[in-house]
Design an enzyme around this catalytic site. Structure first.
Site, short mmCIF file in Angstrom:
data_model
loop_
_atom_site.label_atom_id
_atom_site.label_comp_id
_atom_site.label_asym_id
_atom_site.label_seq_id
_atom_site.Cartn_x
_atom_site.Cartn_y
_atom_site.Cartn_z
N ARG A 102 3.96 2.39 12.46
CA ARG A 102 2.50 2.29 12.65
C ARG A 102 2.09 3.39 13.62
NH1 ARG A 102 -0.33 -0.57 9.41
NH2 ARG A 102 0.75 -2.52 9.82
N GLN A 143 1.77 4.87 9.26
CA GLN A 143 0.79 3.96 8.67
C GLN A 143 -0.37 3.66 9.63
OE1 GLN A 143 4.44 1.79 6.33
NE2 GLN A 143 2.53 0.66 6.38
N CYS A 195 0.81 -1.23 0.00
CA CYS A 195 0.00 0.00 0.00
C CYS A 195 0.84 1.29 0.00
CB CYS A 195 -0.96 -0.01 1.18
SG CYS A 195 -0.28 -0.76 2.66
N HIS A 213 -2.41 5.97 4.85
CA HIS A 213 -0.98 5.94 5.17
C HIS A 213 -0.34 7.24 4.70
CE1 HIS A 213 -1.57 1.95 6.38
NE2 HIS A 213 -1.00 1.27 5.39
P1 NAP Z 1 -8.33 -8.61 7.14
O1 NAP Z 1 -9.13 -7.36 7.34
O2 NAP Z 1 -7.64 -9.18 8.33
O3 NAP Z 1 -9.29 -9.73 6.48
C1 NAP Z 1 -8.82 -11.01 6.08
C2 NAP Z 1 -9.84 -12.08 6.47
O4 NAP Z 1 -9.93 -12.18 7.88
C3 NAP Z 1 -11.27 -11.81 6.06
O5 NAP Z 1 -11.45 -12.09 4.70
C4 NAP Z 1 -12.04 -12.77 6.96
O6 NAP Z 1 -12.03 -14.09 6.37
C5 NAP Z 1 -11.19 -12.80 8.21
N1 NAP Z 1 -11.74 -12.06 9.38
C6 NAP Z 1 -11.61 -12.46 10.66
N2 NAP Z 1 -12.17 -11.57 11.50
C7 NAP Z 1 -12.67 -10.57 10.76
C8 NAP Z 1 -13.37 -9.37 11.08
N3 NAP Z 1 -13.65 -9.00 12.35
N4 NAP Z 1 -13.76 -8.56 10.07
C9 NAP Z 1 -13.48 -8.89 8.80
N5 NAP Z 1 -12.81 -10.01 8.44
C10 NAP Z 1 -12.40 -10.87 9.41
O7 NAP Z 1 -7.19 -8.39 6.05
P2 NAP Z 1 -6.94 -7.15 5.06
O8 NAP Z 1 -6.38 -6.01 5.81
O9 NAP Z 1 -8.16 -6.93 4.23
O10 NAP Z 1 -5.75 -7.73 4.17
C11 NAP Z 1 -5.95 -8.74 3.17
C12 NAP Z 1 -4.65 -8.84 2.36
O11 NAP Z 1 -4.41 -7.60 1.70
C13 NAP Z 1 -3.40 -9.10 3.22
O12 NAP Z 1 -2.51 -9.93 2.53
C14 NAP Z 1 -2.79 -7.72 3.38
O13 NAP Z 1 -1.39 -7.77 3.60
C15 NAP Z 1 -3.12 -7.10 2.04
N6 NAP Z 1 -3.21 -5.63 2.06
C16 NAP Z 1 -3.87 -5.00 3.08
C17 NAP Z 1 -3.97 -3.62 3.07
C18 NAP Z 1 -4.70 -2.88 4.16
O14 NAP Z 1 -4.62 -1.65 4.18
N7 NAP Z 1 -5.40 -3.54 5.08
C19 NAP Z 1 -3.42 -2.89 2.02
C20 NAP Z 1 -2.76 -3.56 0.98
C21 NAP Z 1 -2.68 -4.94 1.02
P3 NAP Z 1 -13.29 -15.09 6.39
O15 NAP Z 1 -14.51 -14.34 5.93
O16 NAP Z 1 -12.90 -16.16 5.42
O17 NAP Z 1 -13.37 -15.52 7.81
#
Ligand code: NAP
Length: 365
Positions: A264, A162, A135, A271
């Site tokens: 962070r 971030q 990001c 960010h």
């Molecule tokens: P995340 O919010 O942790 O979500 C990932 C998975 O966690 C969800 O699909 C869900 O899977 C599960 N989950 C468990 N508890 C949850 C809750 N309370 N709310 C929502 N989902 C929950 O991950 P993310 O930040 O979107 O990141 C996904 C990927 O993108 C990672 O590889 C990360 O490094 C990358 N990324 C993130 C960002 C960012 O700003 N966050 C930016 C660029 C890239 P189930 O529905 O299958 O349980």
């Protein structure tokens, strides 16, 4: 219509992707299937042309029925599922937010405003793996696009600030829980002096009751100058990504060094980055302003005044927006080829979901 499977659609990146695709009526252009690692069989999101039930995200048989898979589930999922799918002959397009496949030779890191030509050439060559960049890297390149296009950059040092949501949904909620705990302690000590309050808060932050399961440390009232794992170079993995990913996205012939400290902070979303930019030759400030401000439709130059900076150049002003402001632009006292800048952007939009959305739409075309 192509069959598109979405995994990780309820996480931070996935839910912003869903929101953008709904706003832009993208779902009318595909048949959608939603997968889950935890809720298979439940009702799927109600979007146009979607299959009504959630499918199991660990079942290769279901996944391999898709023409395109979009994963926002995270690196562990990609590491486990993607090689198995390819090994059993699945030849669909894999679009991913996780870092796992970014540096692989057969993957393209997608950032439409900056490397659209590369994406299109790669599709024509039959590349099937498209991965969103880190990001902060994506936002940095959108902001500095004008200088990179003119091959003016010798090196960049980026000090990042971030947001909590960059670590995922659970971490963002944990920051709010920490703030609630701080607020509760404050409310319980209405007559305390500032110094007494500081001591109470410091004790609270180090106590076992303070919620820190996900970050492992207090983020509220604190900063955490380490993101992701340790690298042998002494960099954090987040810091290591800046140079390798940026140079891959830009397809540079000679590596442009990019390094700094990733931190962070307690912002919820967006960010920010404080930049030192070393140019290959001196340039007038007005030339740089023109190059930066006109490089792509998303970058937005902010005048280097106190009023404009505090109005336009903060996470509170930029959250939920597609624009990527850059400001605090000035020559530094270090020399006439050194420039200071501050830039930020929504790490869930151009930092994550929007590049995936752009490549998905191009795959459907
Ligand atoms: P995340 O919010 O942790 O979500 C990932 C998975 O966690 C969800 O699909 C869900 O899977 C599960 N989950 C468990 N508890 C949850 C809750 N309370 N709310 C929502 N989902 C929950 O991950 P993310 O930040 O979107 O990141 C996904 C990927 O993108 C990672 O590889 C990360 O490094 C990358 N990324 C993130 C960002 C960012 O700003 N966050 C930016 C660029 C890239 P189930 O529905 O299958 O349980």
């Amino acid at each position: 219509m192509k069959r598109v499977g979405f995994i990780g659609w309820r996480g931070m990146v996935g839910s912003v992707l869903m929101e953008r695709m709904t706003d832009e009526n993208d779902f009318g252009r595909m048949e959608s299937f939603f997968f889950s690692t935890s809720q298979s069989g439940d009702s799927a999101p109600k979007v146009k042309n979607a299959f009504e039930k959630l499918l199991p995200a660990m079942e290769l048989k279901e996944l391999s029925k898709m023409d395109i898979l979009v994963s926002c589930q995270g690196g562990e999922y990609t590491s486990e599922i993607f090689p198995q799918l390819r090994a059993q002959g699945w030849s669909g397009v894999w679009i991913d937010a996780a870092s796992t496949l970014r540096m692989k030779d057969d993957s393209v890191i997608v950032l439409d405003p900056v490397n659209r030509n590369l994406i299109q050439e790669s599709m024509a060559r039959g590349v099937k793996n498209f991965v969103g960049g880190n990001c902060t890297v994506s936002l940095l390149l959108i902001a500095l696009h004008g200088l990179f296009k003119e091959n003016l950059v010798e090196w960049v040092s980026s000090m990042t600030y971030q947001a909590a949501s960059g670590a995922g949904a659970k971490n963002m909620i944990e920051l709010l829980d920490q703030m609630k705990s701080v607020g509760t302690t404050f409310a319980a000590n209405p007559a305390a002096s500032a110094l007494e309050l500081e001591k109470k808060m410091t004790t609270l932050m180090s106590s076992s009751e303070f919620p820190k399961t996900n970050f492992g440390h207090p983020l509220a009232l604190n900063v955490l100058p380490w993101i992701d794992s340790e690298m042998p170079s002494g960099q954090s993995k987040e810091e290591w990504k800046a140079q390798v990913e940026a140079n891959k996205i830009l397809q540079t012939k000679t590596t442009v060094p990019i390094d700094g400290t990733c931190v962070r902070v307690g912002a919820l979303r967006c960010h920010s980055q404080g930049l030192t930019i070393k140019l290959k030759k001196s340039a007038h400030l007005s030339t740089l302003e023109e190059l930066l401000g006109n490089a792509n439709p998303w970058v937005k130059l902010v005048a280097n005044t106190k009023a404009e900076t505090l109005k336009e150049l903060t996470p509170a002003a930029v959250s939920g927006k597609l624009s990527v402001p850059i400001g605090r632009l000035r020559q530094m006292t270090l020399g006439d080829t050194y420039f200071n800048a501050f830039t930020l952007g929504d790490q869930l939009l151009w930092g994550a979901a929007e590049p995936l959305r752009c490549v998905l739409l191009q795959t459907l075309a």
